[in-house]
Motif scaffolding. Structure first.
Motif, PDB file in Angstrom:
ATOM      1  N   ILE A  52       0.885  -1.274  -0.140  1.00 13.33           N
ATOM      2  CA  ILE A  52       0.144  -0.095  -0.202  1.00 13.33           C
ATOM      3  C   ILE A  52       0.850   1.253   0.170  1.00 13.33           C
ATOM      4  CG2 ILE A  52      -0.245   0.109   2.575  1.00 13.33           C
ATOM      5  CD1 ILE A  52      -3.310   0.859   1.966  1.00 13.33           C
ATOM      6  N   SER A  53       0.408   2.310  -0.734  1.00  9.16           N
ATOM      7  CA  SER A  53       1.132   3.623  -0.846  1.00  9.16           C
ATOM      8  C   SER A  53       1.179   4.216   0.529  1.00  9.16           C
ATOM      9  CB  SER A  53       0.682   4.456  -1.828  1.00  9.16           C
ATOM     10  OG  SER A  53      -0.621   4.699  -1.656  1.00  9.16           O
ATOM     11  N   GLY A  54       1.870   5.404   0.598  1.00 10.07           N
ATOM     12  CA  GLY A  54       2.031   6.016   1.794  1.00 10.07           C
ATOM     13  C   GLY A  54       0.824   6.874   2.062  1.00 10.07           C
ATOM     14  N   SER A  55       0.065   7.251   1.189  1.00  2.48           N
ATOM     15  CA  SER A  55      -1.172   7.862   1.149  1.00  2.48           C
ATOM     16  C   SER A  55      -2.338   6.915   1.336  1.00  2.48           C
ATOM     17  CB  SER A  55      -1.325   8.931   0.011  1.00  2.48           C
ATOM     18  OG  SER A  55      -1.889   7.905  -1.127  1.00  2.48           O
ATOM     19  N   GLY A  56      -2.151   5.660   1.232  1.00  3.67           N
ATOM     20  CA  GLY A  56      -3.284   4.707   1.363  1.00  3.67           C
ATOM     21  C   GLY A  56      -4.061   4.550   0.118  1.00  3.67           C
ATOM     22  N   CYS A  57      -3.766   5.425  -0.846  1.00  4.08           N
ATOM     23  CA  CYS A  57      -4.561   5.524  -2.137  1.00  4.08           C
ATOM     24  C   CYS A  57      -4.207   4.459  -3.311  1.00  4.08           C
ATOM     25  CB  CYS A  57      -4.493   7.048  -2.551  1.00  4.08           C
ATOM     26  SG  CYS A  57      -4.965   8.275  -1.660  1.00  4.08           S
ATOM     27  N   SER A  58      -3.151   3.805  -3.087  1.00  3.37           N
ATOM     28  CA  SER A  58      -2.761   2.683  -4.039  1.00  3.37           C
ATOM     29  C   SER A  58      -2.372   1.390  -3.438  1.00  3.37           C
ATOM     30  CB  SER A  58      -1.739   3.391  -5.115  1.00  3.37           C
ATOM     31  OG  SER A  58      -1.287   2.348  -5.730  1.00  3.37           O
ATOM     32  N   GLU A  59      -2.996   0.322  -3.828  1.00  2.00           N
ATOM     33  CA  GLU A  59      -2.676  -0.944  -3.370  1.00  2.00           C
ATOM     34  C   GLU A  59      -2.363  -1.691  -4.854  1.00  2.00           C
ATOM     35  OE1 GLU A  59      -6.363  -0.118  -0.745  1.00  2.00           O
ATOM     36  OE2 GLU A  59      -6.188  -2.309  -1.334  1.00  2.00           O
ATOM     37  N   ASP A  95      -3.587   2.612   8.836  1.00  2.00           N
ATOM     38  CA  ASP A  95      -4.143   3.960   9.696  1.00  2.00           C
ATOM     39  C   ASP A  95      -2.804   4.541  10.033  1.00  2.00           C
ATOM     40  OD1 ASP A  95      -5.091   5.630  11.737  1.00  2.00           O
ATOM     41  OD2 ASP A  95      -6.245   4.146  12.623  1.00  2.00           O
ATOM     42  N   ASN A  96      -2.809   5.729   9.399  1.00  2.00           N
ATOM     43  CA  ASN A  96      -1.516   6.582   9.542  1.00  2.00           C
ATOM     44  C   ASN A  96      -1.531   7.090  11.102  1.00  2.00           C
ATOM     45  OD1 ASN A  96      -0.259   5.663   7.337  1.00  2.00           O
ATOM     46  ND2 ASN A  96      -0.752   7.610   6.268  1.00  2.00           N
ATOM     47  N   ALA A  97      -2.659   7.474  11.605  1.00  2.00           N
ATOM     48  CA  ALA A  97      -2.542   8.039  12.805  1.00  2.00           C
ATOM     49  C   ALA A  97      -2.066   7.075  13.956  1.00  2.00           C
ATOM     50  CB  ALA A  97      -4.125   8.486  13.100  1.00  2.00           C
ATOM     51  N   LYS A  98      -2.107   5.816  13.701  1.00  2.00           N
ATOM     52  CA  LYS A  98      -1.681   4.714  14.426  1.00  2.00           C
ATOM     53  C   LYS A  98      -0.511   4.108  14.101  1.00  2.00           C
ATOM     54  CE  LYS A  98      -6.491   3.595  16.183  1.00  2.00           C
ATOM     55  NZ  LYS A  98      -7.548   2.366  16.286  1.00  2.00           N
ATOM     56  N   ASN A  99       0.123   4.635  12.906  1.00  2.84           N
ATOM     57  CA  ASN A  99       1.155   3.884  12.421  1.00  2.84           C
ATOM     58  C   ASN A  99       1.111   2.176  12.410  1.00  2.84           C
ATOM     59  OD1 ASN A  99       3.207   5.856  11.641  1.00  2.84           O
ATOM     60  ND2 ASN A  99       4.574   5.538  13.442  1.00  2.84           N
ATOM     61  N   THR A 100      -0.147   2.036  11.877  1.00  2.00           N
ATOM     62  CA  THR A 100      -0.293   0.705  11.762  1.00  2.00           C
ATOM     63  C   THR A 100      -1.026   0.295  10.336  1.00  2.00           C
ATOM     64  OG1 THR A 100      -0.995   0.476  14.215  1.00  2.00           O
ATOM     65  CG2 THR A 100      -1.622  -1.254  12.875  1.00  2.00           C
ATOM     66  N   VAL A 101      -0.441  -1.001  10.140  1.00  3.05           N
ATOM     67  CA  VAL A 101      -1.013  -1.411   8.714  1.00  3.05           C
ATOM     68  C   VAL A 101      -1.685  -2.667   8.914  1.00  3.05           C
ATOM     69  CG1 VAL A 101       0.441  -0.222   7.163  1.00  3.05           C
ATOM     70  CG2 VAL A 101       1.205  -2.629   8.084  1.00  3.05           C
ATOM     71  N   TYR A 102      -2.615  -2.987   8.058  1.00  3.01           N
ATOM     72  CA  TYR A 102      -3.365  -4.494   8.386  1.00  3.01           C
ATOM     73  C   TYR A 102      -3.644  -5.186   7.123  1.00  3.01           C
ATOM     74  CZ  TYR A 102      -5.017  -1.304  12.150  1.00  3.01           C
ATOM     75  OH  TYR A 102      -5.162  -0.514  13.287  1.00  3.01           O
ATOM     76  N   LEU A 103      -3.535  -6.380   7.343  1.00  2.00           N
ATOM     77  CA  LEU A 103      -3.736  -7.247   6.309  1.00  2.00           C
ATOM     78  C   LEU A 103      -5.187  -8.218   6.577  1.00  2.00           C
ATOM     79  CD1 LEU A 103      -2.992  -8.289   3.350  1.00  2.00           C
ATOM     80  CD2 LEU A 103      -1.849 -10.138   4.555  1.00  2.00           C
ATOM     81  N   GLN A 104      -6.266  -7.833   5.798  1.00  2.00           N
ATOM     82  CA  GLN A 104      -7.522  -9.032   6.190  1.00  2.00           C
ATOM     83  C   GLN A 104      -7.257  -9.854   5.158  1.00  2.00           C
ATOM     84  OE1 GLN A 104     -10.028  -8.392   8.445  1.00  2.00           O
ATOM     85  NE2 GLN A 104     -10.795 -10.577   7.730  1.00  2.00           N
ATOM     86  N   MET A 105      -7.561 -11.141   5.507  1.00  3.41           N
ATOM     87  CA  MET A 105      -7.251 -12.340   4.786  1.00  3.41           C
ATOM     88  C   MET A 105      -8.598 -13.058   4.950  1.00  3.41           C
ATOM     89  SD  MET A 105      -3.403 -13.353   5.658  1.00  3.41           S
ATOM     90  CE  MET A 105      -3.566 -13.456   7.503  1.00  3.41           C
ATOM     91  N   ASN A 106      -9.290 -13.205   3.758  1.00  2.00           N
ATOM     92  CA  ASN A 106     -10.614 -14.211   3.685  1.00  2.00           C
ATOM     93  C   ASN A 106     -10.539 -15.133   2.949  1.00  2.00           C
ATOM     94  OD1 ASN A 106     -11.721 -11.860   5.262  1.00  2.00           O
ATOM     95  ND2 ASN A 106     -12.216 -10.763   3.396  1.00  2.00           N
ATOM     96  N   SER A 107     -11.174 -16.002   2.962  1.00  5.92           N
ATOM     97  CA  SER A 107     -11.347 -17.428   2.117  1.00  5.92           C
ATOM     98  C   SER A 107      -9.973 -17.755   2.288  1.00  5.92           C
ATOM     99  CB  SER A 107     -11.590 -16.944   0.707  1.00  5.92           C
ATOM    100  OG  SER A 107     -13.307 -16.457   0.621  1.00  5.92           O
ATOM    101  N   LEU A 108      -9.289 -18.191   3.235  1.00 10.04           N
ATOM    102  CA  LEU A 108      -8.142 -18.677   3.427  1.00 10.04           C
ATOM    103  C   LEU A 108      -7.915 -20.105   3.252  1.00 10.04           C
ATOM    104  CD1 LEU A 108      -7.193 -16.767   6.741  1.00 10.04           C
ATOM    105  CD2 LEU A 108      -5.772 -16.691   4.672  1.00 10.04           C
TER     106      LEU A 108
END
Length: 124
Positions: free
Chosen positions: A51-58, A73-86
């Motif tokens: 994901i880009s720095g702005s979050g606009c591009s993946e 979430d740049n306010a939390k300095n955190t990134v997430y990876l939601q994984m479905n249909s594993l």
């Protein structure tokens, strides 16, 4: 000291969902692109998502596109990876990485910081 700490890994049945997180500290990551990579036993580390720095591009690996979603979430300095249909083939250690460049990248060598990884195991 720059640190990336992954969390949220675990054991899940095939078809289930899991969300892994990566908390960054030691610098401001809002301008950095972030990525997820994974490594299964006996295999090389492979790109999963970025994901880009702005979050606009993946961007996603073909093997996970439509099933995984990365966000930040740049306010939390955190990134997430939601994984479905594993699937069992998603079993691996998942690593978070940060790149001192706002543009996304799918090559591990372009990333400057790495976490220690979190294990994701999908049972059949």
């Amino acid at each position: 000291q720059v640190q990336l700490v992954e969390s949220g890994g675990g054991l899940v049945q095939a078809g289930g969902s899991l969300r892994v997180s990566c908390a960054a500290s030691g610098r401001t990551f809002s301008g950095d692109s972030m990525g997820w990579f994974r490594q299964a036993p006996g295999k090389e580390r492979e790109f999963v998502a970025a994901i880009s720095g702005s979050g606009c591009s993946e961007t996603y690996a073909a093997s996970v596109k439509g099933r995984f979603a990365m966000s930040r979430d740049n306010a939390k300095n955190t990134v997430y990876l939601q994984m479905n249909s594993l699937k069992p083939e998603d079993t691996a250690v998942y690593y978070c990485a940060a790149r001192r460049n706002t543009l996304v990248a799918n090559v591990a060598a372009r990333y400057d910081y790495w976490g220690q990884g979190t294990q994701v195991t999908v049972s059949s």
